[in-house]
Design an enzyme around this catalytic site. Sequence first.
Site, PDB file in Angstrom:
ATOM      1  N   HIS A 100       0.826  -1.203   0.000  1.00 40.06           N
ATOM      2  CA  HIS A 100       0.000   0.000   0.000  1.00 40.06           C
ATOM      3  C   HIS A 100       0.864   1.258   0.000  1.00 40.06           C
ATOM      4  CE1 HIS A 100       0.939  -0.669   4.245  1.00 40.06           C
ATOM      5  NE2 HIS A 100       0.722   0.620   4.454  1.00 40.06           N
ATOM      6  N   ASP A 102       0.501   4.871   1.980  1.00 38.83           N
ATOM      7  CA  ASP A 102      -0.295   5.515   3.035  1.00 38.83           C
ATOM      8  C   ASP A 102      -1.032   6.738   2.495  1.00 38.83           C
ATOM      9  OD1 ASP A 102       0.850   3.723   4.857  1.00 38.83           O
ATOM     10  OD2 ASP A 102       2.449   5.124   5.387  1.00 38.83           O
ATOM     11  N   HIS A 254       4.788   0.068   0.333  1.00 36.36           N
ATOM     12  CA  HIS A 254       5.441  -0.742   1.360  1.00 36.36           C
ATOM     13  C   HIS A 254       4.475  -1.786   1.884  1.00 36.36           C
ATOM     14  CE1 HIS A 254       3.619   2.669   3.552  1.00 36.36           C
ATOM     15  NE2 HIS A 254       3.473   1.835   4.574  1.00 36.36           N
ATOM     16  N   ARG A 269       5.308   5.957  14.418  1.00 31.00           N
ATOM     17  CA  ARG A 269       5.234   6.509  13.053  1.00 31.00           C
ATOM     18  C   ARG A 269       4.772   7.964  13.080  1.00 31.00           C
ATOM     19  NH1 ARG A 269       1.236   4.254   8.368  1.00 31.00           N
ATOM     20  NH2 ARG A 269       0.105   6.186   8.653  1.00 31.00           N
TER      21      ARG A 269
END
Length: 280
Positions: A100, A102, A254, A269
């Site tokens: 995907h 983000d 990723h 994150r």
Amino acid sequence: MREALRIEPLAARCGAEIHGVDIAGCVDETLLRRLREALARFGVIVLRGQVLSPEQHLAFAERWGPVNVNRFFPRVPGHPSIAEVRKEPDDERNIGNDWHTDHSYDQVPALGSMLLAREVPHSGGDTLFASMYAACDDLSDGLRETLKRLRAVHSSRHVFGAEAARDDPATRFANPELATQDAVHPVLIRHPDSGRAALYVNPVFTVRFDGWSVEESRGLLDYLYAQGARAEHQCRVRWQPDTLAIWDNRATWHRAPNDYPGQRRVMHRITLEGVALPGI
Ligand code: SIN
């Protein structure tokens, strides 16, 4: 004396490890510019041994630009701008197991993320990245000409929305009522920093081509996903505690394989705001 900056590619077409950076020490404007250039070129950069408090992690991220607080991820207690990517030993599922990009469901998708490893499994728990520059470069001229004219619809509903939450009661995601975003982006984008063309559809959030039905879109999207995930487009990041990886969502996909049953993995994150994406 600080070690000179050394850039070591992780694979032929994606990723680089950068040595000689101490974020907690000093990152001057020249170094920051070189890191930005490396990110735009390699798509993901890896900095080892960065012992950072959440405040230092955030302060470093803010030097790149405004932070984008993810609406769905759990937050690090006391640090609402930092999302926590956590898998406990008895959790069956992890976050991000499939390829995907983000935030592609946002009108202005996030630039990228800075993921800091806090606790990593003894084995497994790597993250794979794939270069969308390489995926685009490898298309035939004919298909590239066709894709130049297409736009695709991206959505958060089926991943973070109410139905997804109902199907997965053990989900770590929050705020399903906020998963109402659909966004339309060019299928091939011009990277805002590098100027390179990149493929910008992804298997998790892209639902169809704009103006096409889901069924009509499936065959061509599946072909593009297979191209994107080719082994020669990929690199692998093996984590150690205090490894910081910075990736660019406009240049990479990723995925985080769920291959460490019975072990804990905890990552922090911080996601950075991006800009609207131009076509090529
Ligand atoms: C993510 O998809 O943002 C998480 C990646 C990872 O945990 O390695």
